[in-house]
Design an enzyme around this catalytic site. Structure first.
Site, PDB file in Angstrom:
ATOM      1  N   GLU A   1       0.804  -1.235   0.000  1.00 27.75           N
ATOM      2  CA  GLU A   1       0.000   0.000   0.000  1.00 27.75           C
ATOM      3  C   GLU A   1       0.830   1.275   0.000  1.00 27.75           C
ATOM      4  O   GLU A   1       0.525   2.235  -0.709  1.00 27.75           O
ATOM      5  CB  GLU A   1      -0.953   0.025   1.201  1.00 27.75           C
ATOM      6  CG  GLU A   1      -2.152  -0.915   1.079  1.00 27.75           C
ATOM      7  CD  GLU A   1      -1.860  -2.320   1.556  1.00 27.75           C
ATOM      8  OE1 GLU A   1      -0.737  -2.566   2.058  1.00 27.75           O
ATOM      9  OE2 GLU A   1      -2.740  -3.181   1.436  1.00 27.75           O
TER      10      GLU A   1
ATOM     11  N   HIS B   1      -9.804  -4.731  11.246  1.00 20.17           N
ATOM     12  CA  HIS B   1     -10.528  -4.595   9.979  1.00 20.17           C
ATOM     13  C   HIS B   1     -11.843  -3.837  10.120  1.00 20.17           C
ATOM     14  O   HIS B   1     -12.678  -3.893   9.224  1.00 20.17           O
ATOM     15  CB  HIS B   1     -10.810  -5.970   9.372  1.00 20.17           C
ATOM     16  CG  HIS B   1      -9.605  -6.652   8.818  1.00 20.17           C
ATOM     17  ND1 HIS B   1      -8.641  -7.205   9.611  1.00 20.17           N
ATOM     18  CD2 HIS B   1      -9.198  -6.853   7.547  1.00 20.17           C
ATOM     19  CE1 HIS B   1      -7.695  -7.735   8.845  1.00 20.17           C
ATOM     20  NE2 HIS B   1      -8.004  -7.537   7.594  1.00 20.17           N
TER      21      HIS B   1
END
Lengths: 350, 457
Positions: free
Chosen positions: B191, B260
């Site tokens: 990322e 998450h």
């Protein structure tokens, strides 16, 4: 053949002359072009004098914050830039004044940014570490160590996406080479064959930590090996060696993809103006200055090969001093930004 | 003893699916590990393996059946000599375990499918709704990207699994086929690196759409988002713009726990130089994503996994867009204002219905853009209702609700008849257990009680 001298240089010519007078050869066997040598001398000297003045002005309180000087490393950027043309893009970290001058940005605008004035490249809002010139395709000037490397990957990506043939140079130091995003960018550059040159300016110290205390492995130039990116070590204190290698590798990157160049270089000053540099001996620094200084080395070559006379070089010295003096004066006279500038340039009006 | 085969849950948010195909027939012998069926969710078609061995005694759900609930009995395996008694399978669904009331609110959500009547928008936007088509948020996002990619060759999509896999959440379905690998780019799981590459490409004039598989993973990249994308225009004295969209699902999905399940609205909204958008409906998802892609600034586009499969009416007009920075009144009312964004709009609307039954007429505002906030619209509403409840899924501390409360102090103090009330996620990392997760997330009843408390009812 690529141009011998960057078109984007403020002082350079665009083509090596065709004449054969007084041509000599470098260690690598290519011909020396007298005009190019004088151009290199002038560019390196401009950076040196500019940085000396910046250091002086910092001491006088005219420049604030962090100020990282490039003194000692001039051959790297001057040599590398000589192989680029107007399609190519350049990005570097916070030790960026030399890169801007070598990209042809004006001394006045750079110095006025250092003093935080209206006439600076970022109108006083960026400072030493954050300057840009879209016109010269210089994309900064970045303060987060290693951040410029993946951004540089983006510049290479953009050139490849457009198919414009441009190459991106991402300059970073030995310290930055340990950042995760450098490895991430190498991986993607290799996967996508991006025209990207990783120029590692190994000046031996990441702030106060010697490279052997921070970086495992047998050489930073091998950092791309795992991704199949070739790399090599270059004498970054010799502008001719750098320029020759640059010509070869820029052509390679344009056609084939990424490459790693580890420039062995040295900074004479501290990491920043506030660094007492206790981590190395005075002898180490003076030995490097005396034996390998890039400007002195080139001056001796020019005189020895009779490429120019001592008087010719003195004229260049005087010229450079005048440019720097003018920049320093401009940087002090240029007004501070208007208070309304506080709220401009945050978002572009859609 | 016969073994029941149940409809499996194949993703954290799956509540039902289509039994696409049986790979076995009654009378077949199966062993553990044999493929027995293909099940289609809204994200993918998956093969299901047998976990026990035996003979397929009876198939209860014919192939091609849609909307088969998770945990329904779809077939039964019998051992040697066993027969299927028809009476024992009269009921085709088995009660979920744990009981439904203990499953998180997120999983129960399959209610809202359209804009309520009376939504207030500007005239241009409202007129676009005169001709609409039903589509999911997922499809709307895909169409927005496809349309912008057709009209501007500098727009491209990059991210993990966006191309060949068709998107981890199927949002980019079909884009690789239409635009090719040059413009729909699978990245490695990296990322920080690909966010930086996107930002660099944007600085040099391209228009990247960077998909994060979820915004949780964008924390790896937040340095490039804030230090490079958001600040460079300012640091360059206006020279170096960064037209880029960072998009992906934000907030809690269901039962995926602390790392998450996080709302980043307040994180990004804190930063000058960024635009932060969080749509609720499919129409807004499409119209706002198109606006975001055209915008010359970095835009954080916060989607929601649970909303991806929800269907709404979307204008059919060719160039339908929704302006950034404009809130929308989802339900007009006069007694109290409830603001929400993204999935929480669903709960705010549900709460408004309950309040209406108790005689409290709530106005529900979808913020749509978190930064720049449509302060005028909220102030206008509060001047009418004199009360405000802010709803968000994120944490309360320094959250969007805190900002709204401060803004009301500044701009509407004299119109307030009660303190601004915040409904938010609890000040804890998201727990995994279903009951604790439900406690951690804002619930409809929390909104109802907050509203009543400041109506002094």
């Amino acid at each position: 053949m690529a141009r011998a001298v960057s078109k984007r240089s403020s002082v350079g010519t665009t083509k090596a002359p065709a004449g054969k007078t007084r041509e000599s050869k470098t260690a690598l066997g290519t011909k020396l072009d007298p005009k190019m040598l004088q151009h290199f001398y002038r560019e390196m000297l401009l950076i040196r004098r500019f940085e000396e003045r910046a250091g002086q002005m910092y001491g006088m309180g005219l420049i604030g914050g962090f100020c990282h000087l490039y003194i000692g490393q001039e051959a790297v950027v001057v040599g590398m830039q000589s192989a680029l043309d107007e399609r190519d893009s350049v990005i570097t970290g916070y030790r960026d004044h030399g890169h801007m001058l070598a990209c042809g940005m004006e001394s006045r605008g750079v110095m006025a940014e250092l003093t935080g004035r209206r006439g600076g490249y970022s109108r006083g809002k960026g400072g030493s570490m954050h300057m840009f010139s879209r016109e010269k395709r210089f994309f900064g000037g970045h303060g987060i160590v290693g951040g410029q490397v993946s951004l540089g990957g983006g510049l290479a990506f953009a050139s490849k996406y457009r198919g414009d043939g441009g190459v991106a140079l991402a300059y970073f130091g030995d310290g930055a080479s340990n950042q995760g995003q450098v490895a991430e960018t190498m991986n993607m550059a290799a996967l996508w064959k991006l025209p990207l040159i990783f120029v590692i300016e190994n000046n031996k110290y990441g702030m106060g930590t010697a490279v052997n205390r921070s970086s495992a492995g047998e050489g930073l130039f091998k950092r791309g090996e795992a991704y199949g990116i070739p790399g090599e070590k270059v004498d970054g204190m010799n502008v001719l060696t750098v320029a020759e290698k640059a010509k070869e590798i820029v052509a390679y990157a344009r056609e084939k993809g990424p490459y790693v160049l580890e420039m062995e270089t040295y900074r004479y000053r501290g990491h920043s103006m506030s660094d007492p540099a206790k981590y190395r001996s005075r002898d180490e620094v003076s030995k490097m200055r005396e034996e390998r200084d890039p400007i002195e080395t080139l001056r001796e070559l020019i005189i020895k090969r009779k490429i120019a006379s001592a008087d010719d070089l003195k004229a260049i010295d005087a010229d450079v001093r005048a440019i720097v003096a003018d920049a320093a004066e401009f940087a002090q006279e240029s007004p501070e930004p208007d208070p309304s500038e506080l709220y401009t340039d945050i978002l572009i009006e859609a | 003893m016969p073994t029941e085969i149940l409809m499996p849950a194949l993703s954290p948010t799956m509540t039902e699916g289509k039994l696409a195909k049986w790979l076995v027939k009654e009378g077949d012998d199966v062993r553990a590990g044999d493929l027995i069926a293909e099940i289609e969710t809204d994200k993918a078609t998956m093969e299901v393996e047998a976990v026990d061995e035996g003979t397929v005694g009876k198939i209860f759900i014919a192939e091609g059946t849609e909307g088969v609930s998770v945990n329904s009995v779809i077939a039964v395996l019998v051992g040697e000599g066993e027969v299927v008694s028809s009476s024992s399978h009269a009921k085709q669904t088995k009660k979920a375990n744990p009981p439904a009331e203990e499953i998180s609110g997120a999983v129960q959500s399959k209610v809202i499918v359209s804009e309520p009547d009376g939504a207030e928008m500007n005239a241009e936007e409202a007129s676009a709704y005169s001709s609409t088509v039903s589509m999911t948020v997922r499809e709307a996002l895909r169409d927005a990207m496809a349309e912008e990619m057709r009209s501007n060759s500098n727009v491209f999509l990059m991210g993990e699994e966006v191309a060949e896999y068709q998107g981890a959440y199927k949002v980019s379905q079909g884009l690789l086929e239409e635009f090719g690998a040059r413009r729909v780019i699978d990245t490695p799981i990296t990322e920080h690196g690909f966010a930086g590459i996107g930002v660099g490409a944007a600085m040099d004039g391209l228009r990247p759409i960077v998909e994060f598989m979820t915004f949780n993973f964008a924390m790896q990249a937040i340095d490039q988002i804030i230090n490079s994308a958001a600040k460079t225009l300012y640091m360059s004295g206006g020279q170096m713009g960064c037209p880029i969209v960072f998009r992906g699902p934000n907030g809690a999905a269901a039962r995926v726990a602390a790392q998450h399940s996080q709302c980043y609205a307040s994180w990004y909204a804190h930063c000058p130089g960024l635009i932060v958008v969080a749509p609720y409906s499919a129409g807004d998802a499409k119209g706002l994503l198109k606006s975001a892609i055209r915008n010359p600034n970095p835009v954080i586009f916060l989607e929601n996994e649970i909303l991806y499969g929800q269907t709404f009416e979307v204008p059919t007009a060719d160039d339908f867009t929704v302006p950034i920075g404009k809130a929308k009144v989802l339900r007009p009312g006069k007694d109290i204002t409830i603001t929400a964004f993204s999935l929480m709009c669903r709960d705010a609307l549900a709460a408004a219905e309950i309040l209406a039954a108790e005689g409290i007429d709530a106005e529900v505002i979808d913020l749509r853009t978190i930064r720049p906030l449509d302060t005028d619209a909220i102030v206008k509403s509060v001047k009418k209702t004199n009360r405000l409840v802010s709803v968000e899924e994120g944490w309360p501390y320094a959250g969007i609700g805190a900002e709204l409360a401060a803004t009301m102090m500044d701009k509407a103090f004299d119109w307030l008849d009660a303190p601004v009330k915040r409904v938010s996620g609890k000040d804890v990392p998201m727990p995994y257990a279903a009951n604790l997760e439900k406690l951690a997330l804002p619930q409809v009843e929390d909104i109802v009680s907050a509203a009543k408390s400041i109506c002094y009812r």
